[in-house]
Scaffold this active site. Structure first.
Site, PDB file in Angstrom:
ATOM      1  N   HIS A 221     -29.984  20.047  -7.303  1.00  0.00           N
ATOM      2  CA  HIS A 221     -28.974  22.047  -7.526  1.00  0.00           C
ATOM      3  C   HIS A 221     -27.289  21.534  -8.024  1.00  0.00           C
ATOM      4  CE1 HIS A 221     -27.788  24.835  -4.153  1.00  0.00           C
ATOM      5  NE2 HIS A 221     -26.947  24.486  -5.029  1.00  0.00           N
TER       6      HIS A 221
ATOM      7  N   HIS B  69     -23.960  23.526  -9.253  1.00  0.00           N
ATOM      8  CA  HIS B  69     -22.897  25.085 -10.135  1.00  0.00           C
ATOM      9  C   HIS B  69     -22.421  24.043 -11.578  1.00  0.00           C
ATOM     10  CE1 HIS B  69     -24.200  26.978  -6.339  1.00  0.00           C
ATOM     11  NE2 HIS B  69     -24.640  26.355  -6.060  1.00  0.00           N
TER      12      HIS B  69
ATOM     13  N   LYS C 172     -34.345  31.369  -7.674  1.00  0.00           N
ATOM     14  CA  LYS C 172     -33.045  31.301  -6.848  1.00  0.00           C
ATOM     15  C   LYS C 172     -32.807  32.427  -5.835  1.00  0.00           C
ATOM     16  CE  LYS C 172     -30.298  29.539  -4.379  1.00  0.00           C
ATOM     17  NZ  LYS C 172     -29.402  28.428  -3.760  1.00  0.00           N
TER      18      LYS C 172
ATOM     19  N   HIS D 174     -31.331  29.356  -0.629  1.00  0.00           N
ATOM     20  CA  HIS D 174     -30.084  28.970   0.667  1.00  0.00           C
ATOM     21  C   HIS D 174     -30.162  29.608   1.281  1.00  0.00           C
ATOM     22  CE1 HIS D 174     -25.917  29.296   0.228  1.00  0.00           C
ATOM     23  NE2 HIS D 174     -26.542  29.373   1.988  1.00  0.00           N
TER      24      HIS D 174
ATOM     25  N   HIS E 110     -29.767  22.450  -0.103  1.00  0.00           N
ATOM     26  CA  HIS E 110     -28.694  22.032   1.122  1.00  0.00           C
ATOM     27  C   HIS E 110     -28.865  21.738   2.364  1.00  0.00           C
ATOM     28  CE1 HIS E 110     -27.723  25.827   0.612  1.00  0.00           C
ATOM     29  NE2 HIS E 110     -27.076  25.673  -0.471  1.00  0.00           N
TER      30      HIS E 110
ATOM     31  N   ASP F  37     -25.049  20.006  -5.395  1.00  0.00           N
ATOM     32  CA  ASP F  37     -24.307  21.390  -5.090  1.00  0.00           C
ATOM     33  C   ASP F  37     -23.185  21.139  -5.388  1.00  0.00           C
ATOM     34  OD1 ASP F  37     -23.814  24.109  -4.023  1.00  0.00           O
ATOM     35  OD2 ASP F  37     -23.960  24.016  -1.974  1.00  0.00           O
TER      36      ASP F  37
HETATM   37  C1  NCD Z   1     -21.336  27.658  -3.912  1.00  0.00           C
HETATM   38  C2  NCD Z   1     -21.121  27.992  -4.271  1.00  0.00           C
HETATM   39  O1  NCD Z   1     -19.342  27.616  -4.881  1.00  0.00           O
HETATM   40  O2  NCD Z   1     -21.442  28.322  -6.057  1.00  0.00           O
HETATM   41  N1  NCD Z   1     -20.409  27.225  -2.315  1.00  0.00           N
HETATM   42  C3  NCD Z   1     -20.922  26.670  -1.747  1.00  0.00           C
HETATM   43  O3  NCD Z   1     -20.212  25.977  -0.890  1.00  0.00           O
HETATM   44  N2  NCD Z   1     -22.315  25.706  -1.514  1.00  0.00           N
HETATM   45  C4  NCD Z   1     -22.648  27.846  -3.670  1.00  0.00           C
HETATM   46  C5  NCD Z   1     -24.196  27.584  -2.699  1.00  0.00           C
HETATM   47  O4  NCD Z   1     -24.406  26.733  -3.330  1.00  0.00           O
HETATM   48  O5  NCD Z   1     -23.849  28.676  -1.627  1.00  0.00           O
HETATM   49 ZN    ZN Z   2     -25.606  25.904  -4.595  1.00  0.00          ZN
END
Ligand code: NCD
Ligand code: ZN
Length: 348
Positions: free
Chosen positions: A17, A19, A103, A140, A178, A251
């Protein structure tokens, strides 16, 4: 006295996971992932989300073109589900290897989730197809009803959404992302092998006192919000039992510091440089180092039906102080636990 380990060697991990963002921010953060992890499930919540084969191909090529020389890294792309997603396109993307998973963001649950799902009943056709082709569904898991307390949103999602969903689609493969509560741990543990979950380093090492006592800490603010110690303890217990249903998903979600240190700060923690060391610290604290490798490097690929990595990575016991990766007067990006010292150092 038990002799302390001075080194841990495990199969190279994957991040289930992540970003990576886009543009210059991606260029900045990607090497921190590609130097440690062999693969990552790349989240699709860009400002213009990754909703089809065309945008996923473009995004994947951009990631591939920015991997530093000498790093071997495979981005596994996900498709952002909207109420207009086309099951045929998703199946085509899955069969051709462009998409590894789909997702679900409940609309308005988190960063860039406006195009997400308002009502899960509107995506029955897609869910039916995912079940049929056994394509993983990454979720999510938070309800967004304004009347539901932010600390209860994950537990309510299990009741209101996951229970009925699993009754209707019992063969659907889902990853609860998460997870942050004892309810989620209990749900995953009591489910069959169609349900797995990722656990972040921050949900393992923090509880809400760390977020809120002695000053609010914007760099500990994320979704799902960090919960009380009861929940933190449940997550820690889950990984210390060696269950194969839980696996590494950082995450890591970078936002520039000025966007977090604000009167309306955004949610997301940038933890790529520290995550593996934190996981090692937690497993050691729990006296469960024997399960560290399966959590980091085996349970995830088994769930996704992908081969496990053959090469190895080494962590050595060496104190190192966490620094931010950029710190200029205009932009800075704060690394999770910046300023603190960790005892496990990842040797690349
Ligand atoms: C994530 C983001 O900023 O893209 N933020 C977070 O607080 N985890 C998005 C997500 O996974 O919820
Ligand atoms: Zn995330």
């Amino acid at each position: 006295m038990v002799k302390q380990l001075d080194k841990i060697v495990i199969r190279r991990p994957d991040d289930w996971h992540l970003h990576l963002r886009d543009g210059n921010l991606l260029k900045l953060v990607l090497p921190y992932s590609s130097s440690i992890y062999n693969r990552a499930i790349v989240m699709p919540n860009l400002i213009s989300p990754i909703i089809d084969i065309k945008s996923a191909t473009h995004y994947r090529n951009f990631i591939l073109s920015n991997i530093p020389q000498g790093h071997i890294f495979t981005p596994l792309m996900t498709c952002y589900l909207t109420e207009y997603s086309n099951p045929n396109e998703i199946e085509e993307g899955f069969n051709s290897g462009i998409f590894t998973a789909v997702k679900i963001y409940p609309a308005f649950s988190t960063t860039n989730s406006f195009y997400g799902i308002n009502n899960i009943k509107n995506i029955n056709k897609v869910l039916e197809r995912l079940q049929k082709i056994q394509m993983p569904l990454s979720m999510h898991c938070e309800v967004t009803d304004i009347n539901i307390d932010i600390f209860d949103r994950e537990a309510r999602f299990i009741e209101d959404i996951i229970h009925p969903l699993r009754n209707k689609f019992p063969e659907l493969k889902i990853i609860m992302e998460h997870i942050s509560t004892k309810e989620a741990v209990e749900y995953v543990e009591s489910s069959d092998d169609k349900v797995g979950a990722t656990i972040t380093p921050h949900h393992l090492i923090l509880n809400r006192n760390d977020l809120l006592v002695n000053g609010i800490k914007p760099h500990f603010y994320c979704f799902p919000i960090i919960k009380s110690k009861i929940h933190q303890t449940a997550l820690r217990k889950a990984i210390s039992n060696g269950s194969s249903k839980f696996f590494l998903g950082t995450d890591s979600a970078p936002h520039f510091a000025y966007r977090k240190e604000s009167s309306c700060g955004c949610a997301g923690i940038f933890n790529t440089p520290t995550a593996l060391s934190i996981y090692a610290t937690v497993f050691e604290e729990l006296n469960a180092i024997r399960y560290f490798e399966s959590f980091c490097s085996e349970n995830g690929p088994r769930f996704y039906n992908l081969p496990i990595n053959e090469d190895k990575i080494t962590l050595i016991r060496r104190p190192w102080k966490i620094k931010n990766i950029i710190n200029s007067s205009t932009y800075s990006l704060v690394t999770f636990l910046e300023g603190r010292t960790l005892n496990w150092f990842v040797k690349n």
